[in-house]
Scaffold this active site. Structure first.
Site, PDB file in Angstrom:
ATOM      1  N   LEU A 192       0.808  -1.160  -0.015  1.00  0.00           N
ATOM      2  CA  LEU A 192      -0.188  -0.075   0.095  1.00  0.00           C
ATOM      3  C   LEU A 192       0.842   1.519  -0.101  1.00  0.00           C
ATOM      4  CD1 LEU A 192      -2.831   1.160   0.022  1.00  0.00           C
ATOM      5  CD2 LEU A 192      -2.622   1.174   2.439  1.00  0.00           C
ATOM      6  N   HIS A 200      11.438  22.433  10.537  1.00  0.00           N
ATOM      7  CA  HIS A 200      10.454  21.382   9.727  1.00  0.00           C
ATOM      8  C   HIS A 200       9.996  22.038   8.528  1.00  0.00           C
ATOM      9  CE1 HIS A 200      10.289  20.122  13.964  1.00  0.00           C
ATOM     10  NE2 HIS A 200      10.441  19.127  13.554  1.00  0.00           N
ATOM     11  N   TRP A 237      11.549   4.061  21.240  1.00  0.00           N
ATOM     12  CA  TRP A 237      11.511   3.823  19.961  1.00  0.00           C
ATOM     13  C   TRP A 237      11.915   2.436  19.366  1.00  0.00           C
ATOM     14  CZ3 TRP A 237      13.426   9.239  17.805  1.00  0.00           C
ATOM     15  CH2 TRP A 237      12.372  10.352  18.390  1.00  0.00           C
ATOM     16  N   GLU A 279      12.227  22.369  21.573  1.00  0.00           N
ATOM     17  CA  GLU A 279      11.411  23.052  20.456  1.00  0.00           C
ATOM     18  C   GLU A 279      10.285  23.981  21.191  1.00  0.00           C
ATOM     19  OE1 GLU A 279       9.478  20.167  17.316  1.00  0.00           O
ATOM     20  OE2 GLU A 279       8.025  20.892  18.393  1.00  0.00           O
TER      21      GLU A 279
HETATM   22  N1  GLN Z   1      20.846  15.011  17.502  1.00  0.00           N
HETATM   23  C1  GLN Z   1      19.533  14.802  16.405  1.00  0.00           C
HETATM   24  C2  GLN Z   1      19.739  15.352  15.347  1.00  0.00           C
HETATM   25  O1  GLN Z   1      20.040  16.507  15.353  1.00  0.00           O
HETATM   26  C3  GLN Z   1      18.203  15.043  17.416  1.00  0.00           C
HETATM   27  C4  GLN Z   1      17.087  14.524  16.602  1.00  0.00           C
HETATM   28  C5  GLN Z   1      15.895  14.667  17.333  1.00  0.00           C
HETATM   29  O2  GLN Z   1      15.866  15.474  18.156  1.00  0.00           O
HETATM   30  N2  GLN Z   1      15.049  13.942  16.849  1.00  0.00           N
HETATM   31  O3  GLN Z   1      19.344  14.993  14.315  1.00  0.00           O
END
Ligand code: GLN
Ligand code: ZN
Length: 750
Positions: free
Chosen positions: A18, A692, A559, A663
């Site tokens: 898929l 992003h 994860w 973030e």
């Molecule tokens: N040190 C990782 C990077 O810069 C951190 C990634 C993340 O926070 N998901 O890719």
């Protein structure tokens, strides 16, 4: 007598058919008809697998082109205005516009917001509702799929997401309360159920996973009536109400069992408390006895013993939909044979249910049962799993393992003196663009087309280039770029004992995206340094400070598929010691700042608030085990993203990292509001731009953000950095953005 049921099956395809069809369709390489054909074939094969493996109640409408919540948005006709929906049954164009955004001249809109589905790694699209929201049936999917199955010879139980979960997972765009729409949404649910009854569905499954969360009394008081309303339209169709991922609270249980639904599904794997509800129940029970979200074989004899307590007829099933399991262990080629014997993917879980049924009903399947027992015993005793040194070590956790030598204030003074950084020091989160050449070199090396020496050389060149770029930009604390890493968990897993990897263990993450989590099967240790070679190499190339980069224990745990034969806490502690060894080696090799990323700390939070404190305590401690080994002179950084941190800010502070980068840019520094109430004690780099998006931020935006931040946090403790790693970006926008960022820091210093 017991019967077997599924409450949902994976849909992406055993070989991700898929995924491939969707991505080709989006590119315009295959037609809608071809996509539909692939989908129909997959649905049929999935029903067939369930039938072949003895499942009595097979689910339909668990298929989705993208997401079951999005399907529900369509079914209920709750398409937000900006998608310019014409009001007919929602077509694939509108559907994918909501899923992925659209950039045609007729429709230029972003996607719906996406967020994590309970505490899984699956992401759903968030419905957007408003006070005067209207609902009407606007998709034929559940009806069509039911008929499709019937025509192919499968009698199925259609599933739809229940109204309370749908409303509570939705967001309101006008500040109204989504649950207030219940009276408006119920008539549509009743119509759906009525239609399914008319089509001949013997069972209809209503999923209400939200019932396992902490519901307020207002919501709880609506449960019984809601279920009764639905049931009242179902005619002779029976209603199976499903809850999963945890136990339901007693007050919820009372409402559900007082309603007129015919059967209730309870998760007995995660939901310890649910076990109190299974004796003398007035409903048909569907007992989730096989773990639907892990990859371990069930201990079938143990389950049989537990089920002896239930006297009436009941259904057995997986704890939650098998959506969260990989397809089929028979396709697996990578996992070592001894470990493979311990595993069960979705198809094998069906077989487990069938063995349970055959044995409980007819005393049959004795051979399979003893085979299962042998595998379970073999796993318990295997030398591959048990490492006494590791077990002993986690028992040594005490204050001196958990605490840095001095308190932050003292460390900070020492560090300020030796690092001599300017005010508002600049840095990045670790990775730099993983461009095509990097991925190709890695793939070639894997395939043996690029020798190890050539590959290392390539990585060295990339690293040097990236260091020079950072020097030129004037970034104060630089990184090596992480070019040697495929993934921030896999890279470490591959270098740790106790981990293994699959060729076929894919689980849908969102839309066409899948993840292939590592399997933590045994005691974890670190035989050799994992990152020292690259950090050391990088530090040798420059007089600037290079920050070492590690993934933290909770993120590695979160994860992965985690072993189920010991508490998660213990596994986390073992990983923490492995990382501690690495931290120690980095320090010994001249690395003076070390970042331990924990982006998944927040998502590991238990579903019930009562369990939060315990989790936060051991997860914070796991981080501290990893970090606290260093001298005061060595600066520990951490990084977090993808989450609302407001409710765990005190635990974040308790990590006692010298510096955290976090973030915030997407939520426009909303985090800072938190700091009005809670004074974050250590240094912090609130992300000043969103990595992003390819958009390049300008200097003044970032200056504004930092100025805002400095109202809450002493400027002496502020860092300037992007909000996450740069690996998904291209070089041109990365350089432009960082140039602006450095300029912003310089302006602030002036
Ligand atoms: N040190 C990782 C990077 O810069 C951190 C990634 C993340 O926070 N998901 O890719
Ligand atoms: Zn991040």
């Amino acid at each position: 007598m017991i019967t077997t049921a599924t409450i949902g099956y994976p849909r992406i395809g055993p070989k991700r058919e898929l995924k491939k069809a969707l991505e080709s369709f989006w590119k315009g390489d295959v037609s809608e008809a071809e996509l539909q054909k692939t989908a129909a074939e997959l649905r049929k094969s999935v029903w067939q697998v369930q039938k072949d493996n003895g499942i009595d109640l097979i689910t339909s409408n668990d298929f989705s082109f993208y997401d079951q919540v999005l399907d529900m948005i369509c079914l209920l006709g709750a398409v937000p205005e900006r998608y310019k929906w014409n009001g007919d049954d929602v077509n694939l164009n509108t559907y994918f516009a909501m899923a992925r955004g659209s950039q045609t001249k007729d429709l230029d809109v972003g996607a719906l917001e996406m967020t994590k589905w309970f505490d899984t790694n699956y992401h759903y699209l968030v419905p957007e509702l408003k006070k005067d929201q209207n609902f009407k049936i606007s998709s034929q999917k559940p009806f069509d799929e039911f008929n499709e199955a019937k025509n192919a010879g499968f009698e199925t139980k259609p599933v739809i997401l229940g109204p309370i979960t749908f409303l509570l997972l939705a967001k309101s765009i006008d500040g109204s309360s989504t649950i207030d729409l219940l009276d408006k949404i119920l008539p549509v649910y009743k119509e759906i159920v009525k239609k399914l009854n008319e089509l001949g569905a013997k069972w209809i499954q209503i999923d209400e996973p939200i019932f396992v969360k902490d519901l307020n009394d207002g919501v709880v008081s609506k449960i019984k009536n809601t279920l009764n309303e639905i049931k009242s339209s179902a005619g002779e169709s029976k209603i199976l109400l499903t809850t999963y991922f945890e136990s339901i609270d007693k007050k919820v249980k009372d409402e559900v069992f007082a309603s007129n639904v015919d059967a209730v599904h309870l998760d007995l794997v995660r939901g310890e408390k649910n076990k109190d509800y299974i004796k003398n129940s007035n409903k048909t029970l569907s007992l989730g006895v096989v773990n639907g979200r892990n990859i371990w074989k069930s201990d079938l004899s143990k389950i049989i013993d537990e089920l002896k307590e239930v006297s009436d007829d009941f259904i057995i099933s997986s704890s939650c939909p098998l959506l969260h399991s990989p397809y089929d262990l028979d396709l697996e080629t990578k996992v070592p044979g001894e470990i493979k014997k311990w595993l069960a993917f979705a198809k094998q879980k069906l077989q487990e249910l069938n063995i349970l049924k055959e044995n409980i009903n007819h005393g049959k399947a004795k051979d399979q049962l003893s085979e299962n027992k042998a595998d379970i015993e073999d796993r318990k005793k295997s030398k591959l799993i048990h490492d006494e040194a590791v077990k002993t070590r986690v028992k040594t956790i005490n204050d001196s393992v958990l605490n840095r030598v001095s308190k932050y204030e003292e460390r900070a003074n020492i560090q300020r003196e030796i690092f001599n950084l300017p005010l508002y020091p600049t840095t990045t989160i670790g990775s730099f663009p993983q461009t095509k050449d990097v991925r190709q070199a890695r793939a070639k090396n894997r395939r043996g087309e690029l020798s190890n020496e050539e590959y290392e050389k390539f990585l060295e060149e990339k690293t040097i280039e990236t260091i020079r770029q950072q020097e030129e930009l004037g970034i104060d604390v630089i990184v090596h770029g992480e070019f040697e890493r495929n993934d921030m968990v896999e890279y470490f897993g591959e270098n740790l004992k106790g981990f293994t990897f699959t060729s076929s263990g894919f689980v849908q993450s969102y839309g066409s995206r899948c993840v292939k989590p590592p399997i933590i099967f045994g005691d974890v240790s670190r035989p050799n340094p994992m990152t020292v070679r690259w950090s050391k190499f990088a530090q040798e190339q420059t007089s600037s400070i290079v920050k070492g980069m590690l993934t933290g224990p909770i993120t590695i745990l979160q994860w992965s598929f985690v072993r189920d034969d010991q508490p998660r806490q213990t596994t986390a502690e073992q990983i923490a010691f492995a990382i501690r060894d690495e931290v120690e080696d980095l320090e010994k090799n001249g690395i003076r700042m070390i970042q331990i990323d924990e982006p998944a700390l927040r998502e590991g939070l238990p579903l019930k608030r009562d369990d939060w404190n315990q989790y936060l305590k051991w997860s914070v401690n796991a981080f501290r085990i990893s970090a606290a080994v260093v001298k005061d002179e060595t600066q520990i950084h951490t990084h977090m993203c993808y989450a609302e941190f407001e409710d765990i800010i005190e635990s974040i502070a308790a990590l006692d990292a010298d510096v955290i980068s976090i973030e915030t840019s997407r939520s426009r520094m909303e985090l800072l509001k938190t700091f009005e109430q809670f004074k974050y004690p250590n240094e912090i780099g609130p992300g000043v731009y969103d990595i992003h998006s390819p958009r390049v931020p300008n200097k003044s935006e970032m200056v504004e953000l930092i100025k805002k931040a400095s109202k809450q946090i002493d400027p002496k403790r502020l860092w300037v950095n992007p909000d996450c790693g740069l690996k998904t970006r291209g070089w041109p926008e990365t350089l432009d953005a960082l140039k602006e960022m450095v300029a912003a820091a310089k302006e602030l210093r002036g």
